[in-house]
Design a protein around this motif. Structure first.
Motif, PDB file in Angstrom:
ATOM      1  N   ALA A  69       0.873  -1.364  -0.113  1.00 30.62           N
ATOM      2  CA  ALA A  69       0.256  -0.322   0.093  1.00 30.62           C
ATOM      3  C   ALA A  69       1.154   1.349  -0.885  1.00 30.62           C
ATOM      4  CB  ALA A  69      -0.864  -0.162   1.278  1.00 30.62           C
ATOM      5  N   GLY A  70       2.275   1.573  -0.187  1.00 25.56           N
ATOM      6  CA  GLY A  70       2.735   2.184   0.359  1.00 25.56           C
ATOM      7  C   GLY A  70       2.871   3.166  -0.901  1.00 25.56           C
ATOM      8  N   VAL A  71       3.593   4.086  -1.388  1.00 27.47           N
ATOM      9  CA  VAL A  71       4.039   5.243  -2.398  1.00 27.47           C
ATOM     10  C   VAL A  71       5.098   5.141  -3.280  1.00 27.47           C
ATOM     11  CG1 VAL A  71       1.852   6.619  -1.792  1.00 27.47           C
ATOM     12  CG2 VAL A  71       4.622   7.310  -0.944  1.00 27.47           C
ATOM     13  N   ALA A  72       6.195   4.378  -2.602  1.00 27.71           N
ATOM     14  CA  ALA A  72       7.193   4.214  -2.802  1.00 27.71           C
ATOM     15  C   ALA A  72       8.045   2.655  -2.312  1.00 27.71           C
ATOM     16  CB  ALA A  72       8.248   5.687  -2.804  1.00 27.71           C
ATOM     17  N   THR A  73       9.002   2.338  -3.390  1.00 24.53           N
ATOM     18  CA  THR A  73       9.919   1.462  -2.363  1.00 24.53           C
ATOM     19  C   THR A  73      10.942   1.506  -2.496  1.00 24.53           C
ATOM     20  OG1 THR A  73       7.810   0.171  -3.143  1.00 24.53           O
ATOM     21  CG2 THR A  73      10.315  -0.966  -2.617  1.00 24.53           C
ATOM     22  N   PHE A  74      11.512   1.336  -1.093  1.00 28.85           N
ATOM     23  CA  PHE A  74      13.694   1.668  -0.743  1.00 28.85           C
ATOM     24  C   PHE A  74      14.283   0.489  -0.648  1.00 28.85           C
ATOM     25  CE2 PHE A  74      10.993   5.503  -0.152  1.00 28.85           C
ATOM     26  CZ  PHE A  74      11.184   6.137  -1.740  1.00 28.85           C
ATOM     27  N   VAL A  75      15.495   0.475  -0.915  1.00 36.65           N
ATOM     28  CA  VAL A  75      16.191  -0.678  -0.064  1.00 36.65           C
ATOM     29  C   VAL A  75      16.871   0.272   1.031  1.00 36.65           C
ATOM     30  CG1 VAL A  75      17.829  -2.856  -0.411  1.00 36.65           C
ATOM     31  CG2 VAL A  75      16.344  -2.230  -2.259  1.00 36.65           C
ATOM     32  N   ALA A  76      16.808  -0.827   2.530  1.00 35.99           N
ATOM     33  CA  ALA A  76      17.256  -0.556   3.155  1.00 35.99           C
ATOM     34  C   ALA A  76      19.043  -0.531   3.306  1.00 35.99           C
ATOM     35  CB  ALA A  76      16.864  -0.873   4.987  1.00 35.99           C
ATOM     36  N   GLN A  77      19.675  -0.062   3.759  1.00 37.14           N
ATOM     37  CA  GLN A  77      21.606  -0.215   3.096  1.00 37.14           C
ATOM     38  C   GLN A  77      21.689  -0.490   4.685  1.00 37.14           C
ATOM     39  OE1 GLN A  77      22.680  -0.144   0.094  1.00 37.14           O
ATOM     40  NE2 GLN A  77      20.338  -0.694   0.011  1.00 37.14           N
ATOM     41  N   THR A  78      21.353  -0.269   5.823  1.00 42.28           N
ATOM     42  CA  THR A  78      21.881  -0.667   7.271  1.00 42.28           C
ATOM     43  C   THR A  78      20.455  -1.113   7.762  1.00 42.28           C
ATOM     44  OG1 THR A  78      23.059   0.159   8.911  1.00 42.28           O
ATOM     45  CG2 THR A  78      21.172   1.976   7.760  1.00 42.28           C
ATOM     46  N   ALA A  79      20.658  -1.368   9.066  1.00 42.54           N
ATOM     47  CA  ALA A  79      19.681  -2.241   9.787  1.00 42.54           C
ATOM     48  C   ALA A  79      18.903  -0.456  10.792  1.00 42.54           C
ATOM     49  CB  ALA A  79      20.098  -2.655  10.831  1.00 42.54           C
ATOM     50  N   ILE A  80      17.688   0.090  10.819  1.00 37.04           N
ATOM     51  CA  ILE A  80      17.094   1.088  11.214  1.00 37.04           C
ATOM     52  C   ILE A  80      15.783   0.310  12.360  1.00 37.04           C
ATOM     53  CG2 ILE A  80      15.796   3.232  10.945  1.00 37.04           C
ATOM     54  CD1 ILE A  80      16.917   2.902   7.912  1.00 37.04           C
ATOM     55  N   ALA A  81      16.331   0.332  14.079  1.00 39.76           N
ATOM     56  CA  ALA A  81      15.575   0.509  14.233  1.00 39.76           C
ATOM     57  C   ALA A  81      14.219   0.908  15.077  1.00 39.76           C
ATOM     58  CB  ALA A  81      15.775   1.189  15.794  1.00 39.76           C
ATOM     59  N   ASP A  82      13.068   0.095  15.981  1.00 35.66           N
ATOM     60  CA  ASP A  82      11.651   0.766  15.477  1.00 35.66           C
ATOM     61  C   ASP A  82      11.689   2.128  15.999  1.00 35.66           C
ATOM     62  OD1 ASP A  82       8.920   0.800  15.270  1.00 35.66           O
ATOM     63  OD2 ASP A  82       9.164  -0.116  17.104  1.00 35.66           O
ATOM     64  N   ASN A  83      11.815   2.835  15.294  1.00 35.94           N
ATOM     65  CA  ASN A  83      10.867   5.010  15.426  1.00 35.94           C
ATOM     66  C   ASN A  83      11.918   5.436  15.394  1.00 35.94           C
ATOM     67  OD1 ASN A  83       8.017   4.830  16.064  1.00 35.94           O
ATOM     68  ND2 ASN A  83       8.825   3.009  18.193  1.00 35.94           N
ATOM     69  N   TYR A  84      13.440   5.117  14.438  1.00 35.67           N
ATOM     70  CA  TYR A  84      14.391   5.581  14.501  1.00 35.67           C
ATOM     71  C   TYR A  84      14.461   6.559  12.862  1.00 35.67           C
ATOM     72  CZ  TYR A  84      17.298   4.785  18.877  1.00 35.67           C
ATOM     73  OH  TYR A  84      17.681   4.593  19.669  1.00 35.67           O
ATOM     74  N   TYR A  85      15.330   6.760  12.249  1.00 35.97           N
ATOM     75  CA  TYR A  85      15.246   8.068  11.572  1.00 35.97           C
ATOM     76  C   TYR A  85      16.807   7.107  10.591  1.00 35.97           C
ATOM     77  CZ  TYR A  85      11.705  11.090  13.382  1.00 35.97           C
ATOM     78  OH  TYR A  85       9.945  11.094  14.070  1.00 35.97           O
ATOM     79  N   GLY A  86      16.416   7.003   9.733  1.00 35.40           N
ATOM     80  CA  GLY A  86      18.199   7.356   8.755  1.00 35.40           C
ATOM     81  C   GLY A  86      17.335   6.806   7.085  1.00 35.40           C
ATOM     82  N   TRP A  87      18.444   6.820   6.489  1.00 33.56           N
ATOM     83  CA  TRP A  87      19.146   6.399   5.191  1.00 33.56           C
ATOM     84  C   TRP A  87      18.399   5.713   4.636  1.00 33.56           C
ATOM     85  CZ3 TRP A  87      18.747  11.665   3.178  1.00 33.56           C
ATOM     86  CH2 TRP A  87      19.292  12.393   4.144  1.00 33.56           C
ATOM     87  N   VAL A  88      17.862   5.156   3.566  1.00 31.45           N
ATOM     88  CA  VAL A  88      16.628   4.234   3.024  1.00 31.45           C
ATOM     89  C   VAL A  88      17.688   4.946   0.932  1.00 31.45           C
ATOM     90  CG1 VAL A  88      15.626   3.669   3.840  1.00 31.45           C
ATOM     91  CG2 VAL A  88      14.498   4.693   2.043  1.00 31.45           C
ATOM     92  N   LEU A  89      17.934   3.368   0.497  1.00 31.24           N
ATOM     93  CA  LEU A  89      18.237   3.719  -0.978  1.00 31.24           C
ATOM     94  C   LEU A  89      16.929   3.428  -2.003  1.00 31.24           C
ATOM     95  CD1 LEU A  89      20.438   3.699  -3.330  1.00 31.24           C
ATOM     96  CD2 LEU A  89      20.289   1.043  -3.427  1.00 31.24           C
ATOM     97  N   ALA A  90      17.054   5.395  -2.594  1.00 29.45           N
ATOM     98  CA  ALA A  90      16.230   5.368  -3.651  1.00 29.45           C
ATOM     99  C   ALA A  90      16.547   5.546  -5.200  1.00 29.45           C
ATOM    100  CB  ALA A  90      15.481   6.773  -3.186  1.00 29.45           C
ATOM    101  N   GLN A  91      17.252   5.201  -5.483  1.00 29.79           N
ATOM    102  CA  GLN A  91      17.612   5.113  -6.730  1.00 29.79           C
ATOM    103  C   GLN A  91      19.424   5.379  -6.838  1.00 29.79           C
ATOM    104  OE1 GLN A  91      17.193   8.486  -9.308  1.00 29.79           O
ATOM    105  NE2 GLN A  91      18.743   7.865 -10.512  1.00 29.79           N
ATOM    106  N   GLY A  92      19.762   3.872  -7.935  1.00 35.13           N
ATOM    107  CA  GLY A  92      21.001   3.690  -7.595  1.00 35.13           C
ATOM    108  C   GLY A  92      21.294   1.657  -7.581  1.00 35.13           C
TER     109      GLY A  92
END
Length: 92
Positions: A69-92
Motif C-alpha cells: 500500500a506504500g507510495v514508494a519502495t526503497f532498499v535499506a542499506q543498514t538496519a534501522i530500529a523501530d521509530n528511529y530515523y535513517g537513510w534508505v536507497l531510492a535510486q542507484g
C-alpha cells in the motif's frame, strides 16, 4: 512537507533516535546523493528494518512493514530500529 536535496558528506549508514533526528537538521523526505550517484531518502522506521530489506514509504515518509500500500519502495542499506530515523536507497 517538501523534500530538500542535501550536499555530499552525509553518513548514509547512521541512524537517529527522535531527539537526534531533530538535532541532525534532516527532515523526513530529505534526499541526498553519494559520490557514485546513488540517491537516498531520510525516513522513519515503523517497525524494525534489517539491512537490505525492501521497504515501502507512506506519504508521510514513514516506513511501515511491506504491505503493497506504500507510495514508494526503497532498499535499506543498514538496519534501522523501530521509530528511529535513517537513510534508505531510492535510486542507484
Amino acid at each position: 512537507m517538501s523534500a530538500q536535496t542535501l550536499a555530499l558528506g552525509v553518513d548514509f549508514t547512521r541512524t537517529y533516535s527522535g531527539s537526534e533526528e531533530v538535532e541532525s537538521g534532516f527532515t523526513l523526505g530529505s534526499r541526498a546523493q553519494d559520490d557514485a550517484g546513488n540517491v537516498y531518502v531520510f525516513i522513519r522506521a515503523q517497525g524494525a528494518i534489517s539491512a537490505y530489506d525492501v521497504i515501502e514509504m507512506d506519504s508521510g515518509y514513514d516506513c511501515p512493514p511491506l504491505s503493497g500500500a506504500g507510495v514508494a519502495t526503497f532498499v535499506a542499506q543498514t538496519a534501522i530500529a523501530d521509530n528511529y530515523y535513517g537513510w534508505v536507497l531510492a535510486q542507484g
